[in-house]
Scaffold this active site. Structure first.
Site, PDB file in Angstrom:
ATOM      1  N   PRO A  66      24.020 -96.209 -62.295  1.00 40.02           N
ATOM      2  CA  PRO A  66      24.474 -97.455 -62.919  1.00 40.02           C
ATOM      3  C   PRO A  66      23.372 -98.472 -63.229  1.00 40.02           C
ATOM      4  O   PRO A  66      23.306 -98.975 -64.348  1.00 40.02           O
ATOM      5  CB  PRO A  66      25.475 -98.025 -61.902  1.00 40.02           C
ATOM      6  CG  PRO A  66      25.922 -96.839 -61.100  1.00 40.02           C
ATOM      7  CD  PRO A  66      24.740 -95.920 -61.046  1.00 40.02           C
ATOM      8  N   THR A 104      20.290 -96.859 -67.932  1.00 39.31           N
ATOM      9  CA  THR A 104      19.810 -98.075 -68.615  1.00 39.31           C
ATOM     10  C   THR A 104      19.541 -99.115 -67.532  1.00 39.31           C
ATOM     11  O   THR A 104      20.479 -99.581 -66.868  1.00 39.31           O
ATOM     12  CB  THR A 104      20.875 -98.614 -69.589  1.00 39.31           C
ATOM     13  OG1 THR A 104      21.190 -97.598 -70.524  1.00 39.31           O
ATOM     14  CG2 THR A 104      20.345 -99.841 -70.325  1.00 39.31           C
ATOM     15  N   LYS A 179      15.587 -99.698 -75.652  1.00 41.40           N
ATOM     16  CA  LYS A 179      17.040 -99.518 -75.470  1.00 41.40           C
ATOM     17  C   LYS A 179      17.773-100.868 -75.446  1.00 41.40           C
ATOM     18  O   LYS A 179      18.826-101.030 -76.077  1.00 41.40           O
ATOM     19  CB  LYS A 179      17.274 -98.744 -74.161  1.00 41.40           C
ATOM     20  CG  LYS A 179      18.687 -98.747 -73.622  1.00 41.40           C
ATOM     21  CD  LYS A 179      19.641 -97.900 -74.426  1.00 41.40           C
ATOM     22  CE  LYS A 179      21.055 -98.018 -73.849  1.00 41.40           C
ATOM     23  NZ  LYS A 179      22.064 -97.417 -74.707  1.00 41.40           N
TER      24      LYS A 179
HETATM   25  P1  NAD Z   1      29.329 -94.161 -64.265  1.00 41.73           P
HETATM   26  O1  NAD Z   1      29.626 -95.313 -63.394  1.00 41.73           O
HETATM   27  O2  NAD Z   1      30.441 -93.415 -64.915  1.00 41.73           O
HETATM   28  O3  NAD Z   1      28.447 -93.073 -63.450  1.00 41.73           O
HETATM   29  C1  NAD Z   1      27.458 -93.378 -62.507  1.00 41.73           C
HETATM   30  C2  NAD Z   1      27.503 -92.285 -61.424  1.00 41.73           C
HETATM   31  O4  NAD Z   1      26.415 -92.473 -60.529  1.00 41.73           O
HETATM   32  C3  NAD Z   1      28.785 -92.317 -60.585  1.00 41.73           C
HETATM   33  O5  NAD Z   1      29.407 -91.031 -60.614  1.00 41.73           O
HETATM   34  C4  NAD Z   1      28.288 -92.700 -59.190  1.00 41.73           C
HETATM   35  O6  NAD Z   1      29.046 -92.115 -58.158  1.00 41.73           O
HETATM   36  C5  NAD Z   1      26.865 -92.150 -59.228  1.00 41.73           C
HETATM   37  N1  NAD Z   1      25.955 -92.737 -58.245  1.00 41.73           N
HETATM   38  C6  NAD Z   1      25.691 -94.049 -58.032  1.00 41.73           C
HETATM   39  N2  NAD Z   1      24.755 -94.175 -57.049  1.00 41.73           N
HETATM   40  C7  NAD Z   1      24.427 -92.919 -56.674  1.00 41.73           C
HETATM   41  C8  NAD Z   1      23.520 -92.373 -55.696  1.00 41.73           C
HETATM   42  N3  NAD Z   1      22.757 -93.162 -54.933  1.00 41.73           N
HETATM   43  N4  NAD Z   1      23.455 -91.032 -55.577  1.00 41.73           N
HETATM   44  C9  NAD Z   1      24.213 -90.224 -56.346  1.00 41.73           C
HETATM   45  N5  NAD Z   1      25.096 -90.674 -57.268  1.00 41.73           N
HETATM   46  C10 NAD Z   1      25.189 -92.006 -57.425  1.00 41.73           C
HETATM   47  O7  NAD Z   1      28.312 -94.709 -65.383  1.00 41.73           O
HETATM   48  P2  NAD Z   1      27.958 -94.050 -66.812  1.00 41.73           P
HETATM   49  O8  NAD Z   1      28.869 -94.555 -67.842  1.00 41.73           O
HETATM   50  O9  NAD Z   1      27.771 -92.580 -66.624  1.00 41.73           O
HETATM   51  O10 NAD Z   1      26.542 -94.755 -67.074  1.00 41.73           O
HETATM   52  C11 NAD Z   1      25.373 -94.357 -66.390  1.00 41.73           C
HETATM   53  C12 NAD Z   1      24.191 -95.080 -67.013  1.00 41.73           C
HETATM   54  O11 NAD Z   1      24.131 -94.757 -68.413  1.00 41.73           O
HETATM   55  C13 NAD Z   1      24.271 -96.604 -66.930  1.00 41.73           C
HETATM   56  O12 NAD Z   1      22.999 -97.108 -66.656  1.00 41.73           O
HETATM   57  C14 NAD Z   1      24.755 -97.006 -68.322  1.00 41.73           C
HETATM   58  O13 NAD Z   1      24.352 -98.318 -68.679  1.00 41.73           O
HETATM   59  C15 NAD Z   1      24.113 -95.954 -69.185  1.00 41.73           C
HETATM   60  N6  NAD Z   1      24.791 -95.670 -70.458  1.00 41.73           N
HETATM   61  C16 NAD Z   1      26.136 -95.525 -70.511  1.00 41.73           C
HETATM   62  C17 NAD Z   1      26.751 -95.243 -71.732  1.00 41.73           C
HETATM   63  C18 NAD Z   1      28.252 -95.069 -71.846  1.00 41.73           C
HETATM   64  O14 NAD Z   1      28.761 -95.014 -72.976  1.00 41.73           O
HETATM   65  N7  NAD Z   1      28.981 -94.957 -70.745  1.00 41.73           N
HETATM   66  C19 NAD Z   1      25.975 -95.132 -72.895  1.00 41.73           C
HETATM   67  C20 NAD Z   1      24.592 -95.250 -72.801  1.00 41.73           C
HETATM   68  C21 NAD Z   1      24.012 -95.525 -71.576  1.00 41.73           C
END
Ligand code: NAD
Length: 308
Positions: A66, A104, A179
């Site tokens: 995250p 990000t 980004k």
């Molecule tokens: P999400 O919340 O769905 O997934 C994050 C995952 O990380 C979760 O499954 C959580 O359990 C895991 N996690 C957190 N801490 C952890 C740790 N210490 N060890 C192992 N697992 C851990 O978020 P997302 O939508 O997949 O986004 C992830 C990143 O991508 C973010 O930084 C976001 O800004 C970026 N992003 C997201 C999108 C989108 O459309 N969702 C698009 C571009 C970029």
């Protein structure tokens, strides 16, 4: 084929890891949520009981987490901790392991991890993505990388399995800067497109006809082409599904906070980005944090309802 440790299997990480499996990589996964690991195991991944367990022995580590605090604490051992079982990934991976963070996050956190990695002789690149959950599933993400030429070259195989466009923005942290510049622009385009469409509707125009006009006129932009915020104008986008799926308002608020922090650091003037952040923060406070960011359209539709 190389072994990839994939840590963080959420909306983005899950489908990205699945594409690495499809491309023939041996993928060892870890997430704090065991159901997320189970879903990947069913697609052929090996599972680990800790992030360090996944990363030990891997050729490449990919993380998709995250925020900056998660990335820092996962990679870098807390110097004040006396718990020897709680080491950062940098202290457990084999020499020569390539570290790729696709989250990000703020550029400072990316540089912090890159510096710690370099002190151990390891290459780290920040490789945030654009393209959303649909791009993650389709393997068509855009990767925006910051790091050395050598690390960028080494990362090509894995990144190509998950994306269609791979850019080298510059040294450590440059991927994160590029980004957040992009996402600041996207937020401004989404707000401006929403207010323009609603003004047309308020004057009795059909939003689809207005969208078709603006798409090929000087106001044309990505949100009109691919992500129209007005319900019913475009099929298969969040606005036509009660703003479910897609890119959460909370994540856009995070990215706009990062862009404003970056603007302060460089003394850059970003009035549109500051206003967009304020609008999105307000929108999140009204209970829209988990909805798609195109739901900002409702802020303008609501003002029409109040007038009535
Ligand atoms: P999400 O919340 O769905 O997934 C994050 C995952 O990380 C979760 O499954 C959580 O359990 C895991 N996690 C957190 N801490 C952890 C740790 N210490 N060890 C192992 N697992 C851990 O978020 P997302 O939508 O997949 O986004 C992830 C990143 O991508 C973010 O930084 C976001 O800004 C970026 N992003 C997201 C999108 C989108 O459309 N969702 C698009 C571009 C970029």
């Amino acid at each position: 084929m190389s072994t990839v440790a994939f840590i963080g299997l959420g909306n983005m990480g899950g489908p990205m890891a699945a594409n690495l499996i499809k491309a023939g990589f041996t993928v060892k996964v870890f997430d704090l949520v065991s159901a997320a690991m189970q879903a990947l195991a069913e697609q052929g991944a090996l599972t680990a009981t800790s992030a360090c367990g996944a990363a030990a022995g891997a050729d490449i580590v990919v993380t998709m987490l995250p925020a900056g605090k998660h990335v820092r604490s996962l990679y870098v051992t807390d110097a004040t901790s006396t718990d020897d079982t709680n080491k950062g990934l940098i202290d457990v991976v084999a020499p020569g392991t390539l570290l790729i963070d696709c989250s990000t996050i703020d550029a400072d956190s990316a540089r912090f991890v890159a510096e710690h990695a370099a002190n151990k002789g390891l290459e780290f690149i920040d490789a945030p993505v654009s393209g959303g959950t649909a791009g993650a599933a389709a393997g068509t993400l855009t990767f925006i990388c910051g790091g050395s030429d050598k690390a960028f070259e080494q990362a090509q195989g894995a990144l190509n399995a998950m994306g269609a466009n791979i850019f080298h923005a510059g040294g450590p942290g440059a991927g994160q800067v590029a980004k957040i510049c992009n996402n600041m622009l996207l937020s401004v385009l989404m707000v401006a497109t929403s207010e323009s469409l609603q003004m047309g509707v308020d004057h009795g125009l059909d939003p689809k006809v207005l969208s078709d006009i603006m798409k090929v006129s000087s106001g044309g932009n990505w949100t009109l082409d691919k992500y129209n915020p007005c319900p019913g104008v475009m099929e298969s986008v969040p606005s036509s599904n009660d703003y479910q799926g897609g890119f959460m308002v909370d994540l856009m608020v995070k990215d706009l906070g990062l862009s404003q922090e970056a603007a302060l650091l460089s003394n850059s003037s970003t009035p549109m980005g500051a206003l967009a952040r304020s609008l999105y923060v307000n929108h999140a406070k009204q209970g829209n944090g988990k909805r798609d960011f195109s739901s900002i359209f409702e802020q303008f539709a609501q003002s029409k309802q109040i007038k009535k």
